[in-house]
Scaffold this motif. Structure first.
Motif, PDB file in Angstrom:
ATOM      1  N   GLY A 126       0.775  -1.233   0.000  1.00  7.12           N
ATOM      2  CA  GLY A 126       0.000   0.000   0.000  1.00  7.12           C
ATOM      3  C   GLY A 126       0.809   1.287   0.000  1.00  7.12           C
ATOM      4  O   GLY A 126       0.231   2.367   0.120  1.00  7.12           O
ATOM      5  N   ARG A 128       2.363   4.441  -1.432  1.00  9.68           N
ATOM      6  CA  ARG A 128       2.032   5.193  -2.644  1.00  9.68           C
ATOM      7  C   ARG A 128       2.626   6.594  -2.545  1.00  9.68           C
ATOM      8  O   ARG A 128       2.922   7.077  -1.448  1.00  9.68           O
ATOM      9  N   PRO A 129       2.796   7.234  -3.691  1.00  8.94           N
ATOM     10  CA  PRO A 129       3.340   8.599  -3.682  1.00  8.94           C
ATOM     11  C   PRO A 129       2.449   9.554  -2.894  1.00  8.94           C
ATOM     12  O   PRO A 129       1.230   9.387  -2.839  1.00  8.94           O
ATOM     13  N   ASP A 141       7.771   9.577  -3.291  1.00  7.85           N
ATOM     14  CA  ASP A 141       7.346   8.194  -3.465  1.00  7.85           C
ATOM     15  C   ASP A 141       8.178   7.331  -2.522  1.00  7.85           C
ATOM     16  O   ASP A 141       9.377   7.168  -2.710  1.00  7.85           O
ATOM     17  N   ARG A 143       8.452   4.292  -2.172  1.00  8.20           N
ATOM     18  CA  ARG A 143       9.006   3.060  -2.750  1.00  8.20           C
ATOM     19  C   ARG A 143      10.348   3.316  -3.359  1.00  8.20           C
ATOM     20  O   ARG A 143      11.130   2.467  -3.604  1.00  8.20           O
TER      21      ARG A 143
END
Length: 143
Positions: A126, A128-129, A141, A143
């Protein structure tokens, strides 16, 4: 050094731990950690690829080692961190990075009793940017 903590965080690649689904630790060789400290040089620390391997805690027996210590230095109730010569009858846990600094400053490596290595496992679901301040120029972001 104005941005020491973010710089060290980036060099060590610590963000991978923040976004990890879980963390894994494993016993590492105290002898290998001791040998690393005995042989590490300033030039080693100038190589960015060396920093991610510093995700290790070592239990040491401090004996006139120069290490960060939290204490009420002004005699008040507020604790701050200072870099001090430290000797202790009780073993203490420190980061490998702190022990590298001690080796450089004290001219000798701390005595390593045990070592634990850490690594991230997976990535949280889950992620997310996120746009900060409502401006697309400030999108992060994780990730």
């Amino acid at each position: 050094f104005l941005s020491m903590y973010p710089t060290v965080c980036t060099l060590m690649g610590l963000w991978r731990f923040v976004i990890a689904k879980s963390l894994v630790w494993e016993k590492a060789s105290a002898g290998e950690a001791q040998a690393y400290l005995a042989n590490v040089t300033a030039n080693d620390m100038r190589r960015p690829e060396a920093w991610p391997d510093l995700a290790m805690l070592v239990q040491i027996q401090p004996e006139a080692d120069i290490l960060p210590v939290r204490a009420p230095y002004d005699g008040g109730s507020s604790y701050t961190i200072g870099l001090n010569y430290l000797t202790s009858r009780q073993p203490l846990w420190y980061t490998l990075a702190d022990c590298i600094a001690s080796t450089t400053l004290a001219g000798k490596p701390p005595k390593v009793l045990r070592a634990l290595r850490f690594r991230p496992d997976g990535m949280q679901d889950g992620l997310r940017p996120l746009t900060l301040l409502g401006e697309s120029d400030y999108t992060v972001d994780p990730r």
